[in-house]
Design a protein around this motif. Structure first.
Motif, PDB file in Angstrom:
ATOM      1  N   SER A  92      -4.003   1.167  -3.461  1.00  0.00           N
ATOM      2  CA  SER A  92      -3.377   0.150  -4.015  1.00  0.00           C
ATOM      3  C   SER A  92      -2.367   0.289  -5.036  1.00  0.00           C
ATOM      4  O   SER A  92      -2.126   1.484  -5.562  1.00  0.00           O
ATOM      5  CB  SER A  92      -4.148  -0.880  -4.273  1.00  0.00           C
TER       6      SER A  92
ATOM      7  N   MET B 263       0.727  -1.289   0.147  1.00  0.00           N
ATOM      8  CA  MET B 263      -0.117   0.059  -0.101  1.00  0.00           C
ATOM      9  C   MET B 263       1.115   1.419  -0.059  1.00  0.00           C
ATOM     10  O   MET B 263       1.963   1.286   0.374  1.00  0.00           O
ATOM     11  CB  MET B 263      -0.936  -0.044   1.085  1.00  0.00           C
ATOM     12  N   PHE B 264       0.240   2.267  -0.867  1.00  0.00           N
ATOM     13  CA  PHE B 264       1.191   3.753  -0.728  1.00  0.00           C
ATOM     14  C   PHE B 264       0.382   4.908  -0.157  1.00  0.00           C
ATOM     15  O   PHE B 264      -0.999   4.623   0.036  1.00  0.00           O
ATOM     16  CB  PHE B 264       1.355   3.933  -2.263  1.00  0.00           C
ATOM     17  N   PRO B 265       0.991   5.489   0.835  1.00  0.00           N
ATOM     18  CA  PRO B 265       0.063   6.769   1.231  1.00  0.00           C
ATOM     19  C   PRO B 265      -0.325   7.720  -0.039  1.00  0.00           C
ATOM     20  O   PRO B 265       0.541   8.169  -0.672  1.00  0.00           O
ATOM     21  CB  PRO B 265       1.263   7.573   2.028  1.00  0.00           C
ATOM     22  N   ARG B 266      -1.514   8.046   0.161  1.00  0.00           N
ATOM     23  CA  ARG B 266      -2.234   8.706  -0.884  1.00  0.00           C
ATOM     24  C   ARG B 266      -1.941  10.049  -0.846  1.00  0.00           C
ATOM     25  O   ARG B 266      -1.835  10.573  -2.134  1.00  0.00           O
ATOM     26  CB  ARG B 266      -3.929   8.745  -0.664  1.00  0.00           C
ATOM     27  N   HIS B 267      -1.460  10.689   0.083  1.00  0.00           N
ATOM     28  CA  HIS B 267      -0.964  12.085   0.337  1.00  0.00           C
ATOM     29  C   HIS B 267      -0.078  12.215  -0.655  1.00  0.00           C
ATOM     30  O   HIS B 267       0.226  13.334  -1.214  1.00  0.00           O
ATOM     31  CB  HIS B 267      -1.145  12.608   1.573  1.00  0.00           C
ATOM     32  N   ARG B 268       1.051  11.472  -0.739  1.00  0.00           N
ATOM     33  CA  ARG B 268       2.270  11.550  -1.554  1.00  0.00           C
ATOM     34  C   ARG B 268       1.653  11.345  -2.964  1.00  0.00           C
ATOM     35  O   ARG B 268       2.231  12.248  -3.649  1.00  0.00           O
ATOM     36  CB  ARG B 268       3.197  10.470  -1.349  1.00  0.00           C
TER      37      ARG B 268
ATOM     38  N   HIS C 114      -7.778  10.259   2.950  1.00  0.00           N
ATOM     39  CA  HIS C 114      -6.268  10.352   2.925  1.00  0.00           C
ATOM     40  C   HIS C 114      -5.561   9.203   3.264  1.00  0.00           C
ATOM     41  O   HIS C 114      -4.550   9.285   3.778  1.00  0.00           O
ATOM     42  CB  HIS C 114      -5.828  11.591   3.933  1.00  0.00           C
ATOM     43  N   GLY C 115      -6.198   8.010   3.190  1.00  0.00           N
ATOM     44  CA  GLY C 115      -5.562   7.003   3.749  1.00  0.00           C
ATOM     45  C   GLY C 115      -4.625   6.383   2.472  1.00  0.00           C
ATOM     46  O   GLY C 115      -3.734   7.053   1.712  1.00  0.00           O
ATOM     47  N   GLU C 116      -4.376   4.940   2.412  1.00  0.00           N
ATOM     48  CA  GLU C 116      -3.554   4.181   1.608  1.00  0.00           C
ATOM     49  C   GLU C 116      -4.336   3.925   0.359  1.00  0.00           C
ATOM     50  O   GLU C 116      -5.613   3.578   0.046  1.00  0.00           O
ATOM     51  CB  GLU C 116      -2.834   3.064   2.065  1.00  0.00           C
TER      52      GLU C 116
END
Length: 195
Positions: free
Chosen positions: A79, A1-6, A75-77
């Motif tokens: 895919s 999983m990737f941080p969405r804010h980035r 603002h979660g993660e």
């Protein structure tokens, strides 16, 4: 999983740069020195073949950015699939200044309109796949976005069809996208009646 804010930061930055680069094609020819107000007005009027693709592209990017922001309320993660479709989408966003430049210079030639339409249609398809890559709860909250995609693809097809007439105004077919909210309301009303 990737941080969405980035990913959101990258998206906003690329949209900002792409939208800014569009205006670089709208410029007066080098070495031209108007001596009267009338000469300057003629020079500025001569920019209209480059100005309208700029305005159209800016509006299209603005609408696509707005839809992308609306599609990701959390603002979660996210895919890997979301990131991959998002990067494909952003690749096409960064091509908009180039396809706009080609359209601005060669608007009466059908391949310029085909290239521009393919770029924007690719963005629409990637945005749809990006929406499908959202978690199910977010997708249900937002809707599937198919109506907007269909309207966008219809407008791209109309632009291509009009291009065979050799008109530099064929891309004005993208103004059909302004009807998207109306079409979405009509479809939503029919779905509600059928449910």
């Amino acid at each position: 999983m990737f941080p969405r804010h980035r990913f959101d930061a990258l998206t906003d930055g690329l949209f900002g740069v792409a939208m800014t680069l569009l205006v670089l094609e709208v410029r007066l020819p080098d070495g031209v020195e108007p001596h009267t107000g009338g000469e300057l007005m003629r020079l500025l009027a001569g920019l209209s073949p480059k100005f309208w693709p700029y305005v159209l592209s800016f509006a299209v990017l603005g609408v696509r950015w707005r839809e992308l922001v609306r599609a990701r309320p959390g603002h979660g993660e996210v895919s890997l699939r979301y990131i991959n479709w998002g990067l494909s989408y952003l690749l096409l966003v960064t091509l908009v200044p180039f396809t706009t430049m080609v359209l601005g210079r060669f608007a009466s030639l059908p391949p310029a309109i085909w290239l521009y339409s393919a770029n924007l249609a690719g963005m629409a398809i990637c945005a749809w796949r990006l929406s499908a890559a959202l978690p199910a709860a977010e997708r249900d909250q937002r809707g599937d976005g198919v109506v907007g995609l269909v309207v966008f693809l219809v407008s791209a097809a109309l632009a291509v069809a009009f291009s065979f007439r050799g008109t530099p105004w064929a891309c004005l077919a993208f103004l059909v996208n302004g009807l998207t909210p109306l079409v979405e309301r009509i479809v939503a009303g029919r779905r509600a009646r059928l449910a």
